[in-house]
Design a protein around this motif. Sequence first.
Motif, PDB file in Angstrom:
ATOM      1  N   THR A  63       0.813  -1.223   0.000  1.00 59.79           N
ATOM      2  CA  THR A  63       0.000   0.000   0.000  1.00 59.79           C
ATOM      3  C   THR A  63       0.843   1.268   0.000  1.00 59.79           C
ATOM      4  O   THR A  63       0.606   2.200  -0.790  1.00 59.79           O
ATOM      5  N   ARG A  66       2.724   1.662  -3.362  1.00 59.28           N
ATOM      6  CA  ARG A  66       1.845   2.065  -4.458  1.00 59.28           C
ATOM      7  C   ARG A  66       1.377   3.506  -4.277  1.00 59.28           C
ATOM      8  O   ARG A  66       1.183   4.225  -5.264  1.00 59.28           O
ATOM      9  N   THR A  67       1.235   3.937  -3.039  1.00 57.62           N
ATOM     10  CA  THR A  67       0.866   5.329  -2.768  1.00 57.62           C
ATOM     11  C   THR A  67       1.996   6.265  -3.196  1.00 57.62           C
ATOM     12  O   THR A  67       1.754   7.319  -3.811  1.00 57.62           O
ATOM     13  N   ALA A  70       1.969   6.400  -6.932  1.00 58.04           N
ATOM     14  CA  ALA A  70       0.820   7.194  -7.389  1.00 58.04           C
ATOM     15  C   ALA A  70       1.096   8.691  -7.270  1.00 58.04           C
ATOM     16  O   ALA A  70       0.772   9.473  -8.173  1.00 58.04           O
ATOM     17  N   ASN A  71       1.717   9.086  -6.154  1.00 54.93           N
ATOM     18  CA  ASN A  71       2.049  10.496  -5.965  1.00 54.93           C
ATOM     19  C   ASN A  71       3.113  10.946  -6.974  1.00 54.93           C
ATOM     20  O   ASN A  71       3.076  12.078  -7.464  1.00 54.93           O
ATOM     21  N   ASP A  76      -4.008   7.156 -10.088  1.00 56.16           N
ATOM     22  CA  ASP A  76      -4.824   6.507  -9.071  1.00 56.16           C
ATOM     23  C   ASP A  76      -4.074   5.296  -8.533  1.00 56.16           C
ATOM     24  O   ASP A  76      -3.657   4.419  -9.289  1.00 56.16           O
ATOM     25  N   ARG A  77      -3.895   5.239  -7.233  1.00 54.20           N
ATOM     26  CA  ARG A  77      -3.185   4.106  -6.620  1.00 54.20           C
ATOM     27  C   ARG A  77      -3.824   2.774  -6.972  1.00 54.20           C
ATOM     28  O   ARG A  77      -3.136   1.755  -7.124  1.00 54.20           O
ATOM     29  N   ASN A  78      -5.127   2.761  -7.131  1.00 54.61           N
ATOM     30  CA  ASN A  78      -5.832   1.521  -7.445  1.00 54.61           C
ATOM     31  C   ASN A  78      -5.560   1.035  -8.868  1.00 54.61           C
ATOM     32  O   ASN A  78      -5.950  -0.084  -9.216  1.00 54.61           O
ATOM     33  N   ILE A  80      -2.476   0.836 -10.009  1.00 58.83           N
ATOM     34  CA  ILE A  80      -1.055   0.481  -9.999  1.00 58.83           C
ATOM     35  C   ILE A  80      -0.851  -0.912  -9.428  1.00 58.83           C
ATOM     36  O   ILE A  80      -1.414  -1.267  -8.389  1.00 58.83           O
ATOM     37  N   TYR A 231       6.671  -1.543 -11.975  1.00 56.99           N
ATOM     38  CA  TYR A 231       5.256  -1.282 -11.720  1.00 56.99           C
ATOM     39  C   TYR A 231       4.528  -1.051 -13.032  1.00 56.99           C
ATOM     40  O   TYR A 231       5.132  -0.725 -14.055  1.00 56.99           O
ATOM     41  N   GLU A 261       9.641   3.678  -1.892  1.00 58.12           N
ATOM     42  CA  GLU A 261       8.960   4.762  -1.183  1.00 58.12           C
ATOM     43  C   GLU A 261       9.878   5.968  -1.022  1.00 58.12           C
ATOM     44  O   GLU A 261       9.441   7.122  -1.119  1.00 58.12           O
TER      45      GLU A 261
END
Length: 365
Positions: A63, A66-67, A70-71, A76-78, A80, A231, A261
């Motif tokens: 999570t 992926r966040t 996404a940033n 949208d994180r969903n 990815i 990804y 991250e």
Amino acid sequence: MIKPQEHFHGSDLEKIEAVYGIKKEDITSFSANVNPLGISPKLRTALADRIDAITGYPDREYTELRTAIANYIHADRNHIVVGNGSTELISLFIQITCPKKAFIMGPTYSEYEREITLGGGSSHYYRLEEEADFKLDVKALEKELSADFDLLVICNPNNPTSSAIPVSDMRKILDICKQKNIYCMVDETYVEFTEDINQVTSVPLAEYYNNIIILRGISKFFAAPGLRLGYAICGNVDLLREVNKKKNPWTINTLAAIAGEIMFSDEEYITKTRDLIHSERNRIYNIIKECKNVKVYPPTANFVLVKLLKEGITAADLFDAAIRKGFMIRDCSTFPFLDQKFIRFCFMEPEKNTRLLELLLEILN
């Protein structure tokens, strides 16, 4: 002259060491297309402090990773999904969609054809024309992209030509594919090196098209091929669900997930990389195009394709001369539609770039 018995990949430094007797530590690889700045300084200092994370399993959903992605890409994180390098995701996508007949824009990276063949499909190539500097003609593609194809594979920017398809043309391609029920797989390994990423990346299109999957990784731009982190971005929720079902859990280790991250948020490093590549790309292109014995194709990524026009000089000759000075370039004769007259090299630090150019131009002039 030692003639290489095979063509070397940018990661084949051990083989180079065996053939030429040069220590791999003494070789500057202009073939690997990796960020010359090395890994993110932020990653270098922060990762050691989190070494104890390896005592636990990674989050199955990844999570936080992926966040962070996404940033970084503004998606949208969903949409990815992460994997053990983009290679794993290419393989999974092929396994799930089971393309029987794929159309690949070439010359390009060989892994696409390999995965399609392993999945039981056949591959056919759309030839990017040298006379057009390997830029895509969308109308010409449409004429050849018949409805019996079920997959179109595009590397954008393309390796080894360093040409790119603008997002406006990519939208047209997706419309054509939609009408003919064709999936489009776009490899954006090198897109972060482009002068204006927003003019090239297809990521925003994933919000509106369900027939595209976009692949990226950290091997080149973030100089971390050993972490094996890739990804994909896809707006087709059903397809993503199938990918996640088929994908083995925890294919990304804890430290690789943490590294992602960290590096995706290192804005200073990202900006510094883009500034360096932009400056060196323009400088090197302008120098090479003055040489009458070569043709250089306008680059958009962090590497350039060059055709040798001087009679009696081949890519193997230049490879041999360069490696003896500790510089490894790419002989491109193994790529579809290219021959022994094509070389490719990436952009490193200015001083090393200058030394390589001096060597190549001395031979070619």
